[in-house]
Design a protein around this motif. Structure first.
Motif, PDB file in Angstrom:
ATOM      1  N   UNK A 184       0.833  -1.202   0.000  1.00 32.82           N
ATOM      2  CA  UNK A 184       0.000   0.000   0.000  1.00 32.82           C
ATOM      3  C   UNK A 184       0.864   1.248   0.000  1.00 32.82           C
ATOM      4  N   UNK A 185       1.904   1.242   0.818  1.00 29.18           N
ATOM      5  CA  UNK A 185       2.799   2.397   0.881  1.00 29.18           C
ATOM      6  C   UNK A 185       3.458   2.650  -0.469  1.00 29.18           C
ATOM      7  N   UNK A 186       3.836   1.576  -1.172  1.00 34.04           N
ATOM      8  CA  UNK A 186       4.446   1.713  -2.493  1.00 34.04           C
ATOM      9  C   UNK A 186       3.474   2.359  -3.476  1.00 34.04           C
ATOM     10  N   UNK A 187       2.205   1.904  -3.434  1.00 35.39           N
ATOM     11  CA  UNK A 187       1.192   2.486  -4.321  1.00 35.39           C
ATOM     12  C   UNK A 187       0.961   3.961  -4.003  1.00 35.39           C
ATOM     13  N   UNK A 188       0.928   4.278  -2.721  1.00 32.71           N
ATOM     14  CA  UNK A 188       0.709   5.672  -2.328  1.00 32.71           C
ATOM     15  C   UNK A 188       1.871   6.552  -2.787  1.00 32.71           C
ATOM     16  N   UNK A 189       3.087   6.080  -2.590  1.00 33.03           N
ATOM     17  CA  UNK A 189       4.257   6.861  -3.014  1.00 33.03           C
ATOM     18  C   UNK A 189       4.262   7.077  -4.515  1.00 33.03           C
ATOM     19  N   UNK A 190       3.887   6.052  -5.270  1.00 37.62           N
ATOM     20  CA  UNK A 190       3.815   6.190  -6.729  1.00 37.62           C
ATOM     21  C   UNK A 190       2.754   7.210  -7.123  1.00 37.62           C
ATOM     22  N   UNK A 191       1.592   7.128  -6.476  1.00 38.29           N
ATOM     23  CA  UNK A 191       0.530   8.074  -6.766  1.00 38.29           C
ATOM     24  C   UNK A 191       0.927   9.503  -6.442  1.00 38.29           C
ATOM     25  N   UNK A 192       1.577   9.684  -5.308  1.00 39.92           N
ATOM     26  CA  UNK A 192       2.025  11.028  -4.908  1.00 39.92           C
ATOM     27  C   UNK A 192       3.035  11.567  -5.909  1.00 39.92           C
ATOM     28  N   UNK A 193       3.956  10.711  -6.358  1.00 41.91           N
ATOM     29  CA  UNK A 193       4.977  11.136  -7.321  1.00 41.91           C
ATOM     30  C   UNK A 193       4.357  11.636  -8.617  1.00 41.91           C
ATOM     31  N   UNK A 194       3.290  10.963  -9.087  1.00 43.47           N
ATOM     32  CA  UNK A 194       2.680  11.383 -10.350  1.00 43.47           C
ATOM     33  C   UNK A 194       1.505  12.346 -10.155  1.00 43.47           C
TER      34      UNK A 194
END
Length: 252
Positions: free
Chosen positions: A224-234
């Motif tokens: 979940x943290x990985x998905x959130x970080x990816x979303x925040x980056x884009x």
């Protein structure tokens, strides 16, 4: 570790909270000479505003059960030369006589109460007939976290029940006031939309409890943290909870 003062200051800077507070002051119409009380005053931000509105002939008081918060609020008031004052007190036993205040506000306190009806009756007691109260609270069932696996997020949401005894406080405010003998004058709402840093701080207790209780696994949290970080980056992310406000007038 983020302190409670830091968290309250972060929340006070969220645009949705600022808008709802401005709306609340407008509809409450606290003015010169009024006596006004803020329950759960925290660092005292809103009591300073009330003190400006009531002027030298009025009285603005903040009450909080946390002695450290009372000390901080009194220090901030003194630093600005405000006439606001702060006392330690219990929501269920307000240390004021019957009918003492013209206006009472209470923000994000009901979500922490096991007995909200008792608190509402106490608010009614300290208000004069015709006095007004403004209740503001979150409704945590409206919390949105994006992106992320819906199942993991849904299980995280169940943890909120262990952290908040009155999870649906926001949607219940109107009924609380009506049952206590208030007429409803106005209702408002705002989304408390958080930036990633604020969301991380506010939701940290939920994550900690979920991991400790086995509601989610370490692997699920890592994903979940990985998905959130990816979303925040884009730039594809959203963290929010809806807040509601209800203004009521005390009927005789």
């Amino acid at each position: 570790m983020t302190s409670l003062v830091d968290i309250l200051d972060l929340q006070a800077a969220i645009p949705g909270i600022q808008r709802l507070r401005r709306w609340g002051h407008e509809v409450s119409a606290v003015g010169s000479g009024d006596r006004a009380l803020d329950i759960g005053a925290g660092t005292g931000t809103e009591v300073l505003e009330l003190a400006d509105r009531v002027g030298p002939d009025g009285e603005a008081v903040g009450i909080d059960p946390n002695p450290a918060m009372v000390n901080i609020a009194n220090s901030r008031a003194a630093a600005t030369g405000s006439r606001a004052r702060f006392v330690r007190g219990d929501t269920y036993h307000l240390p004021f006589p019957d009918g003492f205040f013209d206006a009472v506000r209470c923000e994000r306190v009901y979500q922490h109460l096991d007995h909200p009806a008792t608190a509402t009756a106490e608010i009614r007691r300290v208000l004069r007939p015709g006095g007004r109260t403004l209740l503001i609270d979150s409704d945590w069932a409206t919390a949105i976290v994006h992106p992320g696996d819906p199942g993991t997020i849904a299980r995280l949401a169940t943890v909120l029940h262990t952290l908040s005894p009155n999870l649906y406080a926001g949607r219940l405010l109107r009924g609380q006031l009506t049952a206590a003998g208030f007429s409803i004058a106005s209702v408002g709402s705002e989304a408390m939309i958080c930036d990633p840093r604020t969301a991380r701080i506010l939701f940290a207790p939920v994550i900690d409890r979920a991991l400790a209780d086995g509601v989610i696994t370490e692997d699920e949290w890592t994903a979940l943290l990985s998905e959130l970080k990816t979303g925040i980056t884009r730039g594809d992310y959203h963290f929010s909870v809806t807040m509601f406000a209800v203004l009521g007038h005390r009927m005789p």
